[in-house]
Design an enzyme around this catalytic site. Sequence first.
Site, PDB file in Angstrom:
ATOM      1  CG  ASP A 130      -0.206   0.156   2.528  1.00 11.67           C
ATOM      2  OD1 ASP A 130      -0.242   1.254   3.108  1.00 11.67           O
ATOM      3  OD2 ASP A 130       0.427  -0.824   2.981  1.00 11.67           O
ATOM      4  CB  SER A 131       1.029   4.241   0.638  1.00 11.09           C
ATOM      5  OG  SER A 131       1.374   5.607   0.544  1.00 11.09           O
TER       6      SER A 131
END
Length: 346
Positions: A176-177
């Site tokens: 994520d991210s």
Amino acid sequence: MATVKVGSNLSLQIGKDCHQHGVVTEEIDGLIKVYKDGHVERPQIVPCVTSALAPELGVTSWDIVVDKFTNIWARFYVPNKCHGKLPLLVYFHGGGFCVGSAAWSCYHDFLARLAAKASCIIMSVNYRLAPENPLPAAYDDGIKALMWLKQQALSVGADNRWTTQCNFSNMFLAGDSAGANIAFNIIARLDSFNAGQAAAAMKPLTLKGIILIQPFFGGETRTNSEKYLVQSPRSTLSLAASDTYWRLALPSGTNRDHPWCNPLAKGSVNLEDLMTFPIMVCISEMDILKNRNLEFVDSLGRADKRVEHFVHKGVGHGFQILSKSQLSQTRALEMMSQIKRFISGI
């Protein structure tokens, strides 16, 4: 195979003598402070926890040293009950390349639940952080983690009990991210070889897909969501924070159109030559990265890639790990179900 205990000794600490370090050159309030003399402070905004899990989750977790010289380690999650060998999900946490840990309580909880829900083994990689270790250090660590996995796969049946439960020919990269950025750029590195060379270098590992959750990309030209999307004061990613992360993570003298930051910029990777396997992209409706993520998905589609994406309504960046609202919890369960279908459908 060495194991590592993760607790308060590996927590992100605030220096007791912070007043002695002089001028602050970069700061994201509550997350990171960088001084002119090179000293870096990271308040422990999220607690680091050991690998212990509640028995009712039905998942066993432990930590393993991947490379003692660079202090790369990983936290594993293995469902207690399984029928046949399980897919392997290699996961990279977020934090703008500058903060975060595989030991953060929010990741520990999310990944334990994901392992149980999706019936997969998860390897959560703890990589080196910028600015002490600017990019490509995180990408190097990701490749090193895959090479470590390759050695584990080649030694199945030794003293590695989890390897007998793992289907190394059914592996996925995820994050994520900033972790999603790492997963993408690892693939870009592997694809710098021709397909045959990359596959040979990875054997007996076989990569079947990539899952990018709110991928952290940037660019010198602002998108509409970056310019106009109204953010909550409690948002986990503001435009100012994004810019600071990129200044700290990218090589000196570069800008946000560097290929590691902007995969759609001139001179970046050729998406048509990249990734012959399915790609899943999770986008948050209230995330400043929404438009940039949608442009990325559209570009993959135009390059004839097998891509599917999901827009999670009413939630922002990192909602699945950092928000406790009922809506966020509902959307997080939706995301886990989508990941489960993606993994099981390939």
